[in-house]
Write an enzyme that holds these catalytic residues in place. Structure first.
Site, PDB file in Angstrom:
ATOM      1  CB  SER A   1     -67.244  23.319  24.312  1.00  0.00           C
ATOM      2  OG  SER A   1     -66.669  22.791  24.052  1.00  0.00           O
TER       3      SER A   1
ATOM      4  CE1 TYR B   1     -62.891  26.119  25.481  1.00  0.00           C
ATOM      5  CE2 TYR B   1     -63.497  24.321  25.816  1.00  0.00           C
ATOM      6  CZ  TYR B   1     -63.716  25.565  25.170  1.00  0.00           C
ATOM      7  OH  TYR B   1     -64.756  25.133  23.662  1.00  0.00           O
TER       8      TYR B   1
END
Length: 235
Positions: free
Chosen positions: A138, A152
């Protein structure tokens, strides 16, 4: 015929990647926690579904990963590519709000699970002196943001470091790894945001098949070539 293992194969980028690889003639081991979602992927593949193997597995459990790897190797004999597309997040994302239990769960799935998969299949790749590992990361793995959340972000930075370590240690054995860093993707993970975006906003995001094309680029390059990173964003 070559074989790929794809995690997160029950939805999103993992499903899109699995469908594209099976259509291109690969054997594909489908990995996800819920068997029902893997059945849906096989159904979507049509005739190519005959080259798919359903492997329900919690990648956060090393014992389950090792058992899954044995099953795949017994069925197909060798694995030439591993695509780590599984991932999770939580609506409670800040340092203040995320619980320790949730933080550790995200680290276990998004980072440690990738290591378990790597450990399971690298020995065979060394023996055949060929293999590609792609971690679907990501942009949060390149630049932290409060929107993504501390757990995350930490997990994605760790996943990027794993790719660098694979290339540093295993290149001499014919193994290569790539990090794909997407921007916003229209996948079910969006529903875990504190305020999920409306449907009209999701249309202009990356779609699962867009990121799958990046994964296939990294895998299909000649063995002498390596792409360390691919950054892809909505136009």
């Amino acid at each position: 015929m070559k074989t790929a293992v794809v995690t997160g194969a029950g939805s999103g980028v993992g499903r899109a990647t699995a469908l594209k690889m099976a259509a291109a003639g690969w054997n594909v081991a489908l990995v996800a926690r819920r068997a029902a979602t893997l059945d849906e992927t096989i159904k979507l593949a049509g005739e190519a579904g005959g080259r798919m193997l359903k492997c329900p597995c919690d990648i956060a459990n090393n014992g389950e990963v090792e058992a899954m790897a044995k099953m795949v190797l017994v069925k197909f004999g060798a694995v030439h590519a591993v695509v780590n597309a599984a991932g999770t997040n939580t609506p409670e994302r800040s340092i203040e709000k995320v619980s320790m239990e949730t933080y550790l769960q995200i680290i276990e799935i998004n980072m440690n699970g990738l290591f378990y998969l790597t450990r399971a299949f690298v020995p065979g790749m060394r023996q055949q002196r060929e293999g590609t590992i792609v971690n679907v990361n990501s942009i949060a793995g390149k630049q932290a943001s409060s929107l993504s959340g501390v757990a995350y972000v930490a997990s994605k930075f760790g996943a990027a470091g794993l790719v660098q370590s694979i290339n540093a240690e295993e290149g001499k054995h014919g193994i290569r790894a790539c990090s794909v860093f997407p921007g916003d993707i229209n996948t079910p993970l969006l529903d875990k945001r504190p305020s999920p975006p409306p449907q009209e906003a999701r249309v202009n995001m990356l779609q699962g098949e867009d990121v799958a094309e990046c994964v296939l680029l990294a895998i299909n390059l000649p063995g002498r070539a390596l792409v360390d990173e691919i950054v892809v964003r909505p136009r």
